[in-house]
Design an enzyme around this catalytic site. Structure first.
Site, mmCIF file in Angstrom:
data_model
loop_
_atom_site.group_PDB
_atom_site.id
_atom_site.type_symbol
_atom_site.label_atom_id
_atom_site.label_comp_id
_atom_site.label_asym_id
_atom_site.label_seq_id
_atom_site.Cartn_x
_atom_site.Cartn_y
_atom_site.Cartn_z
ATOM 1 C CG ASP A 1 -75.028 -29.731 64.283
ATOM 2 O OD1 ASP A 1 -73.863 -30.330 63.835
ATOM 3 O OD2 ASP A 1 -75.696 -30.458 65.483
ATOM 4 N N GLY B 1 -70.379 -34.058 62.049
ATOM 5 C CA GLY B 1 -71.278 -34.358 60.925
ATOM 6 C C GLY B 1 -71.610 -33.253 60.153
ATOM 7 C CG HIS B 2 -68.766 -30.762 59.128
ATOM 8 N ND1 HIS B 2 -67.554 -30.126 58.928
ATOM 9 C CD2 HIS B 2 -69.341 -30.876 60.326
ATOM 10 C CE1 HIS B 2 -67.234 -29.961 59.982
ATOM 11 N NE2 HIS B 2 -67.974 -30.075 60.980
ATOM 12 C CD GLN C 1 -66.441 -31.202 67.255
ATOM 13 O OE1 GLN C 1 -65.126 -30.960 67.474
ATOM 14 N NE2 GLN C 1 -66.975 -32.272 66.513
ATOM 15 C CE LYS D 1 -68.765 -26.899 62.400
ATOM 16 N NZ LYS D 1 -70.239 -27.001 63.052
#
Ligand code: GDP
Ligand code: IMO
Ligand code: MG
Length: 427
Positions: A13, A40-41, A223, A16
């Protein structure tokens, strides 16, 4: 042109998605190389706000090939939902491809993930329950089912039937729960196959051809390094390799082709899920950061644990990945603080530890030693030039560069694409 690996440098988180969206403008391909929909981007750009779990964050740039690499585990239901949502927002998905070697997340993977977390009780890892541990365990145990299997109806049925026999034995005999139906899973996955088939390709040659044509390729990590199964805070880690070397394994390119390795660091630290985090702030400052920065997980909505920048873990991460540059995100979150701390060493039983410890019980006993820097108390969201940053903010950035022995190439001062300071051009 270059191959640029964008790597999570902390516990995930780090931002990225934002950095990949920003840099993709000049790229010809963006390849996700690890993880699954545990990622979750968040991307905020003129198309709107998106939380991408599987589709690479370069998808908003026309003409950029966006590839789910062989190192990713794909949950077809989640992926189809994501593609639908993108199309609903007029995002062009004609250049989107999925590696035929990517493994599939099957219903028993998500089931086992939840059952194992329940069984661990107090010692739960705090996984995202997306089936990540079980799918990568099956990959290594040679029990996996891959996207190429979806293209071969009969082969898929016999493979599924064999594997399901094993899974149902475990479900019924170990966990005392009902077995899963072969027919139901088979029919469900055939319907996914029909919709996903147009995207499934042998993606290695596509990527290698783009590199050979000297066009830029971005390898998008998921990650973060401290969640790596080899080098992270084991067993409180994920189950595929987020680090730079994983970007080769997970995309099918060779190590010599990577020209830049960019570590994405937040200007402080967060972690979601269990496991030690030496600089965690269980006080008003930690709560303040969480609320100011809305530090809640993009995948699970869980509150993120917040703390000061950990330069000990940061150096370790820089060494493992060989960062050639850093993207520092969320500097603006610190705008509101009078003073800011950086952890420069760990103390254990009165001694300074030189290396990042392997044993989490040792790490949990480490006391962070802090250096304190003055805050700047000036909003930075609208700043686009490094020299316009308040002097104390520049001092903070320079100190991080010194501690990590790596130049900071990008500074992010807001969630939107344009809220970025390019200190050193990468592409
Ligand atoms: P990722 O998983 O590494 O892509 O990061 P996430 O999307 O899970 O979390 C990063 C969060 O920070 C998201 O909510 C982003 O919109 C947000 N973000 C990224 N960069 C910045 C920044 O420079 N400032 C602020 N305030 N928010 C940012
Ligand atoms: P992005 O790509 C932050 C964490 C989980 C848990 C541990 C294991 O958005 O940075 P898993 O479901 O992978 O078996 O969970 O890893 N985790 C993440 N934390 N960002 C992520 O992805 C994460 N993906 C997994 O919270 O602690
Ligand atoms: Mg995330």
């Amino acid at each position: 042109m270059s191959v640029i690996a964008i790597i999570g440098a902390q516990w995930g988180d780090e931002g990225k998605g934002k950095i990949v969206d920003l840099l993709s403008e000049k790229a010809k391909a963006v390849v996700r190389y690890s993880g699954g929909d545990n990622a979750g981007h968040t991307v905020i750009n003129p198309y709107g706000e998106f939380k991408l779990h599987l589709v690479p964050s370069g998808i908003f740039h026309k003409g950029v090939a966006c590839i789910i690499g062989n190192g990713v585990a794909v949950n077809p239901a989640i992926l189809l939902e994501e593609i639908n949502n993108l199309q609903k927002h007029d995002v062009d998905t004609r250049n989107f491809f999925i590696s035929d070697r990517a493994h599939l997340i099957m219903p028993y993977h998500t089931l086992f993930d939840g059952l194992e977390e329940e069984r661990r009780g107090q010692g739960a890892i705090g996984t995202t329950r997306k089936g990540i541990g079980p799918v990568f365990a099956d990959k290594i145990a040679r029990l996996g089912i891959r996207t190429c299997d979806l293209l071969n109806k009969n082969g898929f049925r016999s493979r599924l039937s064999q594997v399901l026999e094993n899974k149902n034995a475990i479900l019924t005999k170990i966990y005392n729960v009902s077995p899963l139906s072969l027919e139901d899973i088979y029919q469900q996955y055939l319907s996914y196959a029909e919709r996903l088939a147009p995207f499934i390709r042998n993606t290695g040659p596509i990527i290698r051809d783009i590199i050979a044509a000297k066009q830029a390729v971005i390898l998008e990590g998921a990650q973060g390094t401290m969640l790596d199964p080899d080098f992270g805070t084991y067993p409180y880690v994920t189950s595929s390799s987020p680090i730079a070397s994983g970007s080769c394994t997970g995309s099918g390119i060779n190590i010599g082709q990577i020209s830049h390795v960019i570590g994405v660091f937040k200007a402080y630290t967060t972690r979601v899920g269990g496991g030690p985090m030496p600089t965690e702030l269980k006080d008003k400052i930690g709560d303040f950061i969480r609320e100011r920065a809305n530090e809640y997980g993009a995948t699970t909505g869980r509150p993120r644990r917040c703390g000061w920048f950990d330069a000990v873990a940061g150096c370790y991460s820089t060494q493992i990945n060989g960062f050639t540059g850093i993207a520092l995100t969320r500097l603006d979150v610190l705008d509101a603080l009078d003073s800011i701390k950086i952890c420069t060493a760990y103390e254990l039983d009165g001694k300074i530890l030189k290396d990042f410890p392997c044993d989490i019980d040792v790490l949990a006993k480490c006391k962070p030693a802090y250096e304190e820097l003055q805050g700047w108390r000036i909003p930075t969201n609208d700043i686009r030039q490094y020299r316009q940053l308040p002097s104390q903010a520049r001092r903070y950035v320079r100190r991080l560069e010194e501690l990590l022995s790596c130049p900071i190439s990008i500074i992010s001062v807001g969630a939107n694409r344009e809220q970025s300071i390019i200190a050193k051009q990468i592409i």
